[in-house]
Design a protein around this motif. Sequence first.
Motif, PDB file in Angstrom:
ATOM      1  N   MET A 105       0.833  -1.182   0.000  1.00 57.74           N
ATOM      2  CA  MET A 105       0.000   0.000   0.000  1.00 57.74           C
ATOM      3  C   MET A 105       0.878   1.245   0.000  1.00 57.74           C
ATOM      4  N   TYR A 106       0.463   2.250  -0.754  1.00 61.98           N
ATOM      5  CA  TYR A 106       1.206   3.498  -0.835  1.00 61.98           C
ATOM      6  C   TYR A 106       0.653   4.508   0.163  1.00 61.98           C
ATOM      7  N   THR A 107       1.549   5.335   0.694  1.00 64.55           N
ATOM      8  CA  THR A 107       1.097   6.436   1.537  1.00 64.55           C
ATOM      9  C   THR A 107       0.480   7.499   0.636  1.00 64.55           C
ATOM     10  N   LYS A 108      -0.180   8.457   1.241  1.00 60.13           N
ATOM     11  CA  LYS A 108      -0.810   9.528   0.468  1.00 60.13           C
ATOM     12  C   LYS A 108       0.246  10.315  -0.315  1.00 60.13           C
ATOM     13  N   ASP A 109       1.389  10.576   0.291  1.00 64.21           N
ATOM     14  CA  ASP A 109       2.463  11.298  -0.398  1.00 64.21           C
ATOM     15  C   ASP A 109       3.002  10.495  -1.580  1.00 64.21           C
ATOM     16  N   GLN A 110       3.153   9.172  -1.401  1.00 60.48           N
ATOM     17  CA  GLN A 110       3.626   8.328  -2.497  1.00 60.48           C
ATOM     18  C   GLN A 110       2.609   8.299  -3.638  1.00 60.48           C
ATOM     19  N   GLN A 111       1.322   8.248  -3.294  1.00 56.54           N
ATOM     20  CA  GLN A 111       0.286   8.254  -4.320  1.00 56.54           C
ATOM     21  C   GLN A 111       0.303   9.570  -5.095  1.00 56.54           C
ATOM     22  N   MET A 112       0.450  10.679  -4.397  1.00 53.57           N
ATOM     23  CA  MET A 112       0.500  11.980  -5.059  1.00 53.57           C
ATOM     24  C   MET A 112       1.738  12.087  -5.942  1.00 53.57           C
ATOM     25  N   SER A 113       2.846  11.537  -5.481  1.00 49.10           N
ATOM     26  CA  SER A 113       4.076  11.559  -6.261  1.00 49.10           C
ATOM     27  C   SER A 113       3.902  10.758  -7.549  1.00 49.10           C
ATOM     28  N   ARG A 114       3.279   9.592  -7.451  1.00 48.20           N
ATOM     29  CA  ARG A 114       3.030   8.765  -8.639  1.00 48.20           C
ATOM     30  C   ARG A 114       2.070   9.469  -9.595  1.00 48.20           C
ATOM     31  N   ILE A 115       1.040  10.085  -9.062  1.00 48.44           N
ATOM     32  CA  ILE A 115       0.078  10.815  -9.894  1.00 48.44           C
ATOM     33  C   ILE A 115       0.773  11.971 -10.593  1.00 48.44           C
ATOM     34  N   ARG A 116       1.623  12.697  -9.877  1.00 44.89           N
ATOM     35  CA  ARG A 116       2.364  13.821 -10.453  1.00 44.89           C
ATOM     36  C   ARG A 116       3.289  13.320 -11.574  1.00 44.89           C
ATOM     37  N   LEU A 117       3.958  12.192 -11.360  1.00 47.88           N
ATOM     38  CA  LEU A 117       4.853  11.620 -12.368  1.00 47.88           C
ATOM     39  C   LEU A 117       4.079  11.235 -13.625  1.00 47.88           C
ATOM     40  N   ILE A 118       2.987  10.518 -13.455  1.00 53.13           N
ATOM     41  CA  ILE A 118       2.181  10.072 -14.598  1.00 53.13           C
ATOM     42  C   ILE A 118       1.599  11.276 -15.343  1.00 53.13           C
ATOM     43  N   THR A 119       1.127  12.265 -14.611  1.00 50.38           N
ATOM     44  CA  THR A 119       0.563  13.463 -15.224  1.00 50.38           C
ATOM     45  C   THR A 119       1.627  14.247 -15.988  1.00 50.38           C
ATOM     46  N   SER A 120       2.798  14.406 -15.392  1.00 50.08           N
ATOM     47  CA  SER A 120       3.887  15.131 -16.065  1.00 50.08           C
ATOM     48  C   SER A 120       4.315  14.420 -17.339  1.00 50.08           C
ATOM     49  N   CYS A 121       4.468  13.112 -17.274  1.00 47.68           N
ATOM     50  CA  CYS A 121       4.841  12.344 -18.469  1.00 47.68           C
ATOM     51  C   CYS A 121       3.760  12.441 -19.534  1.00 47.68           C
ATOM     52  N   GLY A 122       2.502  12.359 -19.131  1.00 47.94           N
ATOM     53  CA  GLY A 122       1.395  12.478 -20.085  1.00 47.94           C
ATOM     54  C   GLY A 122       1.376  13.833 -20.771  1.00 47.94           C
ATOM     55  N   LEU A 123       1.617  14.884 -19.996  1.00 47.49           N
ATOM     56  CA  LEU A 123       1.671  16.231 -20.565  1.00 47.49           C
ATOM     57  C   LEU A 123       2.819  16.349 -21.562  1.00 47.49           C
ATOM     58  N   LEU A 124       3.978  15.814 -21.199  1.00 45.52           N
ATOM     59  CA  LEU A 124       5.134  15.893 -22.095  1.00 45.52           C
ATOM     60  C   LEU A 124       4.944  15.034 -23.350  1.00 45.52           C
ATOM     61  N   ILE A 125       4.270  13.904 -23.230  1.00 48.36           N
ATOM     62  CA  ILE A 125       3.960  13.088 -24.413  1.00 48.36           C
ATOM     63  C   ILE A 125       2.997  13.852 -25.327  1.00 48.36           C
ATOM     64  N   ALA A 126       2.028  14.552 -24.733  1.00 51.02           N
ATOM     65  CA  ALA A 126       1.113  15.377 -25.537  1.00 51.02           C
ATOM     66  C   ALA A 126       1.882  16.488 -26.266  1.00 51.02           C
ATOM     67  N   LEU A 127       2.840  17.092 -25.588  1.00 55.13           N
ATOM     68  CA  LEU A 127       3.672  18.110 -26.249  1.00 55.13           C
ATOM     69  C   LEU A 127       4.514  17.487 -27.365  1.00 55.13           C
ATOM     70  N   SER A 128       4.940  16.242 -27.180  1.00 53.76           N
ATOM     71  CA  SER A 128       5.659  15.524 -28.244  1.00 53.76           C
ATOM     72  C   SER A 128       4.759  15.342 -29.461  1.00 53.76           C
ATOM     73  N   ALA A 129       3.489  15.090 -29.217  1.00 54.55           N
ATOM     74  CA  ALA A 129       2.543  14.925 -30.332  1.00 54.55           C
ATOM     75  C   ALA A 129       2.436  16.225 -31.129  1.00 54.55           C
ATOM     76  N   ILE A 130       2.442  17.346 -30.446  1.00 53.27           N
ATOM     77  CA  ILE A 130       2.408  18.635 -31.142  1.00 53.27           C
ATOM     78  C   ILE A 130       3.712  18.831 -31.916  1.00 53.27           C
ATOM     79  N   GLY A 131       4.837  18.535 -31.267  1.00 50.09           N
ATOM     80  CA  GLY A 131       6.134  18.649 -31.929  1.00 50.09           C
ATOM     81  C   GLY A 131       6.255  17.717 -33.121  1.00 50.09           C
TER      82      GLY A 131
END
Length: 168
Positions: free
Chosen positions: A1-27
């Motif tokens: 089980m992940y702590t709340k901070d670990q869950q937020m960190s994972r969510i932030r990582l996935i969101t950041s990567c998703g945003l950067l992949i979307a920017l790659s699509a524009i590029g």
Amino acid sequence: MYTKDQQMSRIRLITSCGLLIALSAIGALIKIQGTIALDSLPGYFAALYISPIAGGLVAALGHFLTAITSGFPMTLPMHIMLMLVMAIVAYVFGVAGKKINGVIACIVATILNGPISTLIAAFTAKVIGLPFNGAAMFAALVVPLTIASAVNIVLAYIIYRVFKNKRL
């Protein structure tokens, strides 16, 4: 089980990567020549800002998005190999940027993604029997690919320097 901070960190990582992949699509839509585009800038940025592994993933997917929007002109197997090369170059860029310095990382990545990857692609194209291969392919692609690589890499490094102490 992940702590709340670990869950937020994972969510932030996935969101950041998703945003950067979307920017790659524009590029990927900003083509310089064939499948040479401004798709890898977000991957190089991710390699420094998030991690070399995240950068490799974003850069690989960025190339794949460019290949898709170009109609896989060098065949699917060739573009899968190029995805792997992009992932390795972005990873090396991220490691060099963190352990050595950014300028050296930019030079190394430009050489790897310019002449070295063009040489690998020309050889691979010859091995799998593509009509455009070998020395002709190398000569036609090395300059535009090296210039595009330098643009993607240097811009990613500059953006990283601006954002390195900020949280996205």
